[in-house]
Design an enzyme around this catalytic site. Structure first.
Site, mmCIF file in Angstrom:
data_model
loop_
_atom_site.group_PDB
_atom_site.id
_atom_site.type_symbol
_atom_site.label_atom_id
_atom_site.label_comp_id
_atom_site.label_asym_id
_atom_site.label_seq_id
_atom_site.Cartn_x
_atom_site.Cartn_y
_atom_site.Cartn_z
ATOM 1 N N GLU A 1 -5.852 -3.562 9.392
ATOM 2 C CA GLU A 1 -4.393 -3.387 9.509
ATOM 3 C C GLU A 1 -3.770 -4.761 9.282
ATOM 4 O O GLU A 1 -4.060 -5.710 10.023
ATOM 5 C CB GLU A 1 -3.977 -2.866 10.884
ATOM 6 C CG GLU A 1 -4.230 -1.390 11.072
ATOM 7 C CD GLU A 1 -3.680 -0.837 12.383
ATOM 8 O OE1 GLU A 1 -2.632 -1.326 12.865
ATOM 9 O OE2 GLU A 1 -4.305 0.080 12.927
ATOM 10 N N ASN B 1 -9.957 2.185 17.567
ATOM 11 C CA ASN B 1 -8.892 1.362 16.992
ATOM 12 C C ASN B 1 -8.242 0.569 18.123
ATOM 13 O O ASN B 1 -7.895 1.140 19.169
ATOM 14 C CB ASN B 1 -7.830 2.272 16.352
ATOM 15 C CG ASN B 1 -6.555 1.521 15.996
ATOM 16 O OD1 ASN B 1 -6.543 0.713 15.065
ATOM 17 N ND2 ASN B 1 -5.485 1.722 16.749
ATOM 18 N N GLU B 2 -8.105 -0.718 17.934
ATOM 19 C CA GLU B 2 -7.405 -1.564 18.920
ATOM 20 C C GLU B 2 -7.815 -1.199 20.342
ATOM 21 O O GLU B 2 -6.992 -0.805 21.168
ATOM 22 C CB GLU B 2 -5.889 -1.481 18.709
ATOM 23 C CG GLU B 2 -5.495 -1.976 17.327
ATOM 24 C CD GLU B 2 -4.005 -2.234 17.118
ATOM 25 O OE1 GLU B 2 -3.190 -1.880 17.989
ATOM 26 O OE2 GLU B 2 -3.670 -2.812 16.064
ATOM 27 N N TYR C 1 -0.281 -8.570 12.149
ATOM 28 C CA TYR C 1 1.015 -8.212 11.564
ATOM 29 C C TYR C 1 1.889 -9.457 11.460
ATOM 30 O O TYR C 1 1.864 -10.325 12.350
ATOM 31 C CB TYR C 1 1.716 -7.150 12.417
ATOM 32 C CG TYR C 1 1.118 -5.779 12.215
ATOM 33 C CD1 TYR C 1 1.474 -5.003 11.125
ATOM 34 C CD2 TYR C 1 0.163 -5.275 13.092
ATOM 35 C CE1 TYR C 1 0.921 -3.740 10.912
ATOM 36 C CE2 TYR C 1 -0.405 -4.013 12.890
ATOM 37 C CZ TYR C 1 -0.018 -3.261 11.793
ATOM 38 O OH TYR C 1 -0.576 -2.023 11.573
ATOM 39 N N GLN D 1 1.652 0.114 5.904
ATOM 40 C CA GLN D 1 0.873 1.295 5.639
ATOM 41 C C GLN D 1 1.214 1.780 4.230
ATOM 42 O O GLN D 1 2.119 1.259 3.592
ATOM 43 C CB GLN D 1 1.159 2.356 6.684
ATOM 44 C CG GLN D 1 0.776 1.926 8.103
ATOM 45 C CD GLN D 1 0.706 3.097 9.095
ATOM 46 O OE1 GLN D 1 0.853 4.256 8.750
ATOM 47 N NE2 GLN D 1 0.490 2.744 10.361
ATOM 48 N N GLU E 1 -1.341 6.592 8.521
ATOM 49 C CA GLU E 1 -1.386 7.138 9.874
ATOM 50 C C GLU E 1 -0.418 8.319 9.989
ATOM 51 O O GLU E 1 0.559 8.410 9.229
ATOM 52 C CB GLU E 1 -0.981 6.019 10.853
ATOM 53 C CG GLU E 1 -1.033 6.432 12.312
ATOM 54 C CD GLU E 1 -0.929 5.249 13.273
ATOM 55 O OE1 GLU E 1 -0.539 4.143 12.837
ATOM 56 O OE2 GLU E 1 -1.221 5.439 14.471
HETATM 57 O O1 AHR Z 1 0.507 0.387 12.156
HETATM 58 C C1 AHR Z 1 1.188 0.719 13.319
HETATM 59 C C2 AHR Z 1 0.343 0.514 14.572
HETATM 60 O O2 AHR Z 1 0.075 -0.842 14.717
HETATM 61 C C3 AHR Z 1 -1.006 1.156 14.594
HETATM 62 O O3 AHR Z 1 -0.957 2.490 14.979
HETATM 63 C C4 AHR Z 1 -1.744 0.340 15.595
HETATM 64 O O4 AHR Z 1 -3.130 0.322 15.377
HETATM 65 C C5 AHR Z 1 -1.118 -1.030 15.466
HETATM 66 O O5 AHR Z 1 -0.818 -1.590 16.670
#
Ligand code: AHR
Length: 508
Positions: free
Chosen positions: A317, A195-196, A261, A366, A48
């Site tokens: 992600e 995205n999201e 995450y 990332q 990103e």
């Molecule tokens: O990876 C960081 C951020 O986390 C991304 O931009 C977003 O899609 C997610 O919330």
């Protein structure tokens, strides 16, 4: 015994004390029941416009003193080519939904400067745009995964961008691309329809997001023969509303995304990347393992609407998210990467591989200098992280055929966190060999892993003296894979796995 790992040479280079396993785990591999082929896109990357992910990480510009080819760092390109990165997702993330592709084409000096409102409020000079990304993907041999802006631009803009990149016609957009230096169309393997959408991509409600997907996917066209796959923006964590709405009402698409995450504590107080207590080693691994439930429940929803499994699940992600390194730029999400991250990577990849019938892609967050990075850079220096080494060791599973594995043995527990001490995965590689991955989650105890196989096995192991063992710019090779071999127990193939270790071996 652990001495078998490699003898004296190893003990000189690897700070692992000889540990006699006090625990035994048995693993049984059933080679009579091969599962669905593992899609190589499970080992994809996410890059990103965030912090030093692109600028300094990939792109230094042609005039940089850092050795580069047409502006791309030579060291980084070589490291990524070695990994055979299957695809790179770009330009975001949250960044994608405020990105106008027109800002990133044409002469660099004339490109507009914008504010990157999501990530540190820094200026974005757009010197890395469509040509720079698509050529970079080609340079490292990866497929392009382009995230379209559905949050703040019209479907028309996405349609124009895709025509610009992929059309071989004499249209004005295709000619503009040629004028800007690219004669042939690029291949766009994946497009992300937003995205999201539940968050930074528009704060939509699930039903609305499904309608938005129908509309944007309709116009996100590329030449039919390109076979571009459209990925709808789905759910996250334990929110399955978006997966349900998208599968029910989202129209035509080829893949559904999910994001997850891993944080050691809670999101507003995540915990440090290094110098953490054992309780956070354990909670991190336990939280990482939760993705199995998220993938499993999403797959159940998908099965209801798509019993033939035509639509892939894309974990586009995933990774660890810690407190950013003290002193680093706010909003740049820069964090160190340790043996703990290596274990998270191995456990997560094992989970995706086990769900190979449904999971067709994943992108670690990332690629460089951001969150659970493969690579860290500082000016002209570069280090490969423990996560990089796991991705390297796991290359043998690209396109492999998985086998069911059952593990019996002790659990590792610490406070509220409990998990099997041994996590194992087996698959027949494309080269015909049987490969085995073994993870010892216990940071203090070695374990003897006895299999139902015969023969011998050789491969590599990643371990270290501390839970937060990591590489730095001054000591870039503190932790790296070392040769690892099997022993025999009662005529069966067996492994003396040291504490906190990830191994991948080929069985002969
Ligand atoms: O990876 C960081 C951020 O986390 C991304 O931009 C977003 O899609 C997610 O919330």
């Amino acid at each position: 015994m652990i001495r078998k790992i490699l003898g004296a040479a190893l003990l000189l280079t690897l700070p692992v004390q000889a540990q006699s396993p006090t625990a035994v785990a048995n693993i049984t591999i059933d080679t009579s029941k091969p599962g669905a082929e593992i899609d190589r896109h499970l080992y994809g990357q996410f890059a990103e416009h965030l912090g030093h992910g692109i600028y300094e990480g990939v792109w230094v510009g042609e005039n940089s003193k850092i050795p580069n080819t047409h502006g791309y760092r030579n060291d980084v390109v070589a490291a990524l080519r070695h990994l055979h990165v299957p695809d790179v997702r770009w330009p975001g993330g949250c960044f994608a939904d405020l990105y106008n592709w027109r800002d990133g084409i044409g002469p660099r000096a004339k490109r507009p400067v914008r504010v990157n409102v999501h990530w540190g409020g820094v200026t974005e000079d757009n010197s890395f745009g469509t040509h720079e990304f698509m050529n970079f993907a080609e340079l490292i041999g990866a497929d392009a995964y382009v995230s379209l802006n559905v949050g703040s631009l019209a479907p028309y803009d996405s349609a124009q961008w895709l025509e610009y990149m992929t059309s071989d016609s004499k249209s004005s957009l295709a000619n503009e691309r040629r004028k800007n230096g690219r004669a042939k169309p690029w291949n766009v393997k994946f497009v992300g329809i937003g995205n999201e959408t539940w968050g930074c991509g528009g704060n939509m409600r699930a039903d609305n997001a499904a309608d938005v997907n129908r509309r944007y996917a309709t116009f996100a066209g590329t030449p039919r023969e390109m076979g571009t796959l459209k990925i709808a923006s789905g759910g996250h964590d334990d929110n399955f509303d978006f997966a349900e709405a998208m599968m029910r009402d989202g129209g035509k698409f080829d893949g559904l995304s999910v994001h997850y995450y891993t944080v050691p504590r809670v999101f507003r107080d995540k915990g440090p990347a290094t110098g953490f207590p054992e309780s956070e080693w354990a909670s991190t691994l336990s939280h990482a393992r939760h993705i199995d439930e998220i993938v499993g429940k999403t797959a159940v929803i998908m099965d209801k609407y798509d019993p033939d499994k035509k639509i892939g699940l894309y974990v586009d992600e995933w990774g660890t998210w810690y407190d950013q390194e003290p002193g680093s730029h706010p909003g740049f999400l820069y964090q160190q990467n340790t043996l703990r991250d290596a274990e998270v990577a191995a456990l997560s990849l094992n989970i995706f591989q086990r769900h190979s019938d449904r999971v067709k892609g994943a992108n670690v967050a990332q690629m460089i200098n951001v969150l659970q990075a493969m690579i860290l850079t500082d000016k002209d220096k570069m280090v490969l992280t423990p996560t990089y080494h796991v991705f390297d060791m796991y290359q043998v599973f690209m396109g492999a055929q998985p086998y069911p594995v059952s593990v019996s043995g002790k659990d590792y527990s610490q406070g509220d966190s409990r998990m099997p001490m041994v996590d194992a995965f087996a698959a027949r590689g494309k080269d015909g060999k049987l490969y085995l991955a073994i993870v010892n989650t216990d940071p203090s105890h070695a374990v003897q892993v006895v299999t139902n196989l015969t023969g011998s096995a050789h491969g590599r192991i990643l371990t270290g003296i501390a839970m937060d063992a990591h590489n730095t710019f001054d000591k870039p090779d503190m932790i790296h894979p070392l040769p690892f071999s099997s022993s025999t127990e009662g005529g069966k193939l067996s492994f003396d796995m040291p504490a906190k270790a990830v191994a991948v071996v080929a069985v002969e």
